[in-house]
Structure formats: C-alpha cells, structure tokens
Design an enzyme around this catalytic site. Structure first.
Site, short mmCIF file in Angstrom:
data_model
loop_
_atom_site.label_atom_id
_atom_site.label_comp_id
_atom_site.label_asym_id
_atom_site.label_seq_id
_atom_site.Cartn_x
_atom_site.Cartn_y
_atom_site.Cartn_z
N GLU A 79 0.83 -1.21 0.00
CA GLU A 79 0.00 0.00 0.00
C GLU A 79 0.86 1.26 0.00
O GLU A 79 0.51 2.27 -0.61
CB GLU A 79 -0.93 0.02 1.22
CG GLU A 79 -2.06 -1.01 1.18
CD GLU A 79 -3.11 -0.69 0.15
OE1 GLU A 79 -2.75 -0.39 -1.02
OE2 GLU A 79 -4.30 -0.74 0.48
N THR A 95 -6.76 9.91 -4.58
CA THR A 95 -6.77 9.72 -3.12
C THR A 95 -6.23 10.96 -2.43
O THR A 95 -6.73 11.37 -1.39
CB THR A 95 -5.94 8.48 -2.75
OG1 THR A 95 -6.48 7.36 -3.45
CG2 THR A 95 -6.02 8.20 -1.26
#
Lengths: 324, 324
Positions: B136, B188
């Site tokens: 991630e 994001t």
C-alpha cells in the site's frame, strides 16, 4: 376510589446507580451498577394526577412534584394514563446527589418503572426512558438518557441516537466494577463548559475505533479487547483535571489488575472494570490508599454490572444488604 | 535448488476487492467483496530474494519489485524468511486500479497470502497484514491496512488501532453488496486534502454512536439496526461532492430497498448493502439508470460480503466464473 383493577398495595423499588460516558463512549455508552442504589416505596392513589413525594433521607431534595426528579418523570408518565390515579412515593436515596453515578436518574427511573408495574406493564422500556428524561431535565436542564437508559434496561446500553431516541442493549460478560467517589463537588455545568466544541478528526477516529472495539469486546466476551478499548483521547484529558488524584487512581488501578476505566458521568466518581472480584477489591484498596493519603474523604463500592436495572420487590420484603 | 521441503508447483490465488471507510467507520471498518477479484499465479524459485513480476493485463503497472505493490509486500515478507527462496508472480488484475475498491490491496494481500501458503503457513494473519501494508505504501504513500485487513481476514474487520495494529474480525450476517464504479478519477490525495482537520465534537459523538450501532447490528444480525447506523455525518458530506450523481445514487438505492451505504474507500465507487439478492439487483438497476442517464461509463457488481478473503486454488484449477 381506585379503578377496580388496580391494587392500593405498595411496592418497594430498588433503583441502582449507573455509569455514563463509559471512557471512549462519551454520551453514548452506560451501564447499571449493583451498588449503590436508592430504595423507594410507591403506591397508587385515587387522586387524579396528584403526586406525593416523601423524602426519607437527609438530602433536603424538593418535594414539589414539578421540581422533584421522580415527580417530574411521573408527571410526564401520567399524561399518557387515562385512569383516575395518582402516586405516593417515598424515596430513601442511597446514591448521593452529585456523585456522578446517576443519582437523579435512579429516582426518575425507579419512579417510572414502579408506576409501570402498578399500572400493569403498559409502557415499553423505551417509553419509560422518555418519561424519565423529564426527571433529568429537572436535575440538570438537559433531557439526557445516558444514565436513565441503563437504569431501566439494566446491563450495558448504547444510545446510538438521541433524536429519535435509539437505545441498543449490549450483551456483556460478567464484569466487576470498582467505584470511588471522592467527596468533592464537580459541577456538571463546569464539566460541560471545559470541553472544546471542536476536536481533531485524527482523535475522533481513534475514539470511534475504540468504541467499535469496546462493543465488539463486550459482545465477544473478550476481556483483553475490552481492556485495550478502554481509552479516551478526547474527554478524559480535559475533564480529569477537575478530579484530584485522577492520574494516580487510574495508574494504581491498572497496576492492581483493572482492565481499565475512567471518569463516571461527569465525575467526580471514577470507575474501574475488572474481570474478577478479587481484582476489583484490590483496585478498591488502591483507591482508598490514594485518597486517604491525600486527606480527601471518599466512598468506594465494589459490585458487578447489574444486568437487571431497576427491581421491584413486594412491599413487605426486607431490602437485602446486597440487593442485586 | 529449492530447499527440499518446498515444492516448485504453482498455485492460483483469487484476491478480492474490498470496501474500506464503511460509512460511519471511516479509517476503521472494511469488508471483503466476492467480486471483482484479481487472479494471480505464484511459485517459489531458488533465487534468494529475487521476485519476478509478470503482468497479465493491460494496466502497465510497474514490474520492478520495489515499485510494484505485490513486489514490495513480498520484499517485506522475505526479510522474515531465512531460506534461499524467491517468488515468481503473475498478476491478472480484475479490479481496476483507482476504483476505490482496494485494487492495490488485492495484489499485496494476494501475494503475501500466496507466499505464506507456499512457505507452509508460518505467518499469522496479523503478520501478513503488516507485510502487505508495504505494498500500500508503494501505491499511495501510506502503509494503511483499511483494505488489506479485510482482504486477508475476510468478512468485516475493525482496525481498532494502527499503532500497534489491532485488527478485530466482526461477525456479520449474510449481506449483499452492490457496487457501482463510475469511470471517473478521484485522486486519493484530493480526497484526503478535502477533509477538515477538525470536526465538531457533536458530530464526532453522532459518528461514534453509529459505529457502536453498526458493530452491534452486525454482531446481533439486526438488519434494521445496521441500516439505521449506516450514517456518516463527517466524511460523506465533504467527499461526496467529488463523485458525480452521488446523492441520486444514494437516494435511489434506498428507495430500491438498500439498508444503506456510501463511498467505497475514497471513491469513486459507491457501495450499498442489502439483506437479499433481489434487492441488491434492484439497487444495481437503479445505479445503472442514473449513470446511463448522466452519460457516464460505469461498472456494477453484485456479490455478498466475502467471508474468506484471499483464496488459494491448485494451479491446475480453472478459475470459476463466480469465484466466491
């Protein structure tokens, strides 16, 4: 004359103390205690809408129904009762007003649960909570249900929402509670004003992670998870400065084996949860040592989370020494 | 040569999409989907520390291990493996990158669960989550576990704390999920920057009441309570403006019978929960009608919450049309 289906016999009511603002669960989580509790006797009268309050203690609380916590709750309830009835209520408070363990809620909850018993159980627990919040309004100016809900439902309760009121009973494993009430005054209004209106999103996320963990821990019966989740990064850091020796009480309680705990309600009482009775008594001893050393008067209570809430006994029953 | 106890046989891995930031449970609650999913094949090699990434799709993702999500996760895992081994990984992404349903987490979680299978199940799920968060970090710069945790544990997961990482599996009843992925880009970083750093305490209390209600509703199997608790007063009002037709999708989904839902991850996908399959398909139809009318391309998926997370199949297995 009472309506023919009603009995003039009196009942005895045991109305327990409660812990609201359970650590991370500020304003949403509460639970009922087994001790201390108020003892009330109550009977129906044929005087429509008339409520007679008799205090059997030394607290000099108001007896005028609209200014008395139990009276205001009963006045709200009577608006939903078509029959020609009133109530006579005697109250012997075992829970000191201003202690932070739901003294006013006990009187209000005890009164409406007692009334519902005398009237043949016509109201739901949620309706009884609504009536009883009128008692809280007399005590603190706010119709909050934080203490009323666990007093009426017993056990642990989550107030998911206040408008509309949504009370969720939370199953919990056997938990022992140690409460210390240092004999100082913390005004609820001061405890409210000291809080900031805004909080960091980061802290709010930590808090709702802990609320989720605490609910899951209670429902799974996972004591370790309960302990890890008993963390409050928002309210306790601010309010605990109003309570002398708070940091020492918390640290020594954890050292004695408590799972965790914090301020009860808006204080000054502090509660700690333990998984067994021996630990709960060690925690009480640690609390006593701290306040004795500080020269501050106090009471301690050791009990379990009370699964039943307000209890009704026949009038002739002797109130047991340990009632729950 | 591989160590003698290891097999050179390949395995097939099905790595599912996930929904993070479940409405009120921003940053703490997520769940695994049954569809869509990535398909990966993976085998051990005797080249110590060497990871070979082969992409079997059209997304042109990096193949250099330190810059590839699966590769970075495997590099982290290999630091805890003393044997002389490496991995060869083929990835066919079924989850479009940037969709908001855990595309990068699927690759990272699939890789570490596959590696753990090939190495004889030596790591705990919590350890696998830690390794996968390095994937991630490659994708978004942050080692978050919001999607990794449900991908590895399956079902619904609560991340009570990130430091230390504390993942709580939350039992849940059968729930159907409808996801719509409008083919637009929400960065994001934009979704993060738009959030305020401070929130009203009043709103935070509403939010943690709902988190408590949602956990209790899931664990009790109380669909009505789940529905009432699916309310986000903090993140959704801010972030939903980045997603075209969000308000219409939500309103029409509820009208079609959904329990509730919201933004998946940081968007642009939107998810809705339903208690039965027919309702989930009606919700999908409502979503399709809205985006068709708006002239925006989209995909919809109907599945259940996936209780298993990443699944391992023998290499020779045919990947089933509906894999979970």
């Amino acid at each position: 004359m009472l309506p023919p289906s009603f009995s003039p016999d009196a009942i005895t009511i045991l109305a327990p103390g409660t812990v609201a603002n359970v650590v991370c669960g500020f304003d949403v989580l509460g639970f009922a205690l087994s001790q201390p509790y108020d003892t009330m006797t109550m009977r129906l009268t044929a005087q429509r809408g008339i409520i007679i309050i008799i205090n059997r203690d030394d607290y000099n609380l108001p007896t005028e129904p609209a200014r008395n916590v139990a009276g205001a709750a009963l006045l709200a309830l009577l608006k939903a009762v078509p029959e020609e009835v009133g109530f006579e209520v005697e109250i012997a408070k075992g829970i000191k007003p201003g202690s932070g363990i739901g003294s006013s809620a006990a009187s209000a909850a005890g009164a409406v649960v007692g009334a519902n018993h005398l009237l043949g159980h016509r109201f739901s627990p949620a309706e009884l909570v609504e009536f009883a919040t009128y008692g809280e309004e007399v005590a603190s100016g706010v119709r909050h249900a934080d203490n009323i809900a666990p007093a009426i439902y017993g056990g642990v309760t989550l107030i998911r929402s206040t408008t509309p009121l949504d009370i969720i009973p939370i199953p919990a494993p056997l938990l022992y509670v140690t409460v210390v009430h240092p004999q100082i005054e913390v005004k609820t209004s001061d405890a409210r004003e000291i809080l900031k209106k805004e909080v960091l999103l980061r802290d709010a996320i930590t808090q709702w992670g802990n609320v989720g963990g605490l609910i899951a821990g209670l429902m799974k019966g996972d004591y370790d998870l309960i302990g890890r989740s008993l963390e409050d990064v928002i309210i306790e850091p601010v309010r605990s400065i109003l309570i002398p020796c708070f940091a020492a009480v918390k640290a020594q309680s954890l050292a004695a084996g408590a799972l965790g705990g914090g301020i009860s309600g808006s204080g000054p009482s502090i509660f700690m949860l333990s998984r067994d009775e021996a630990t709960a008594h060690r925690v009480a001893a640690a609390m006593r040592a701290i306040y004795t050393g500080a020269g501050i008067d106090f009471h301690t209570y050791v009990s379990t989370i009370n699964p039943d809430g307000v209890r009704i006994l026949p009038a002739a029953a002797t109130v047991p020494a340990v009632a729950f």
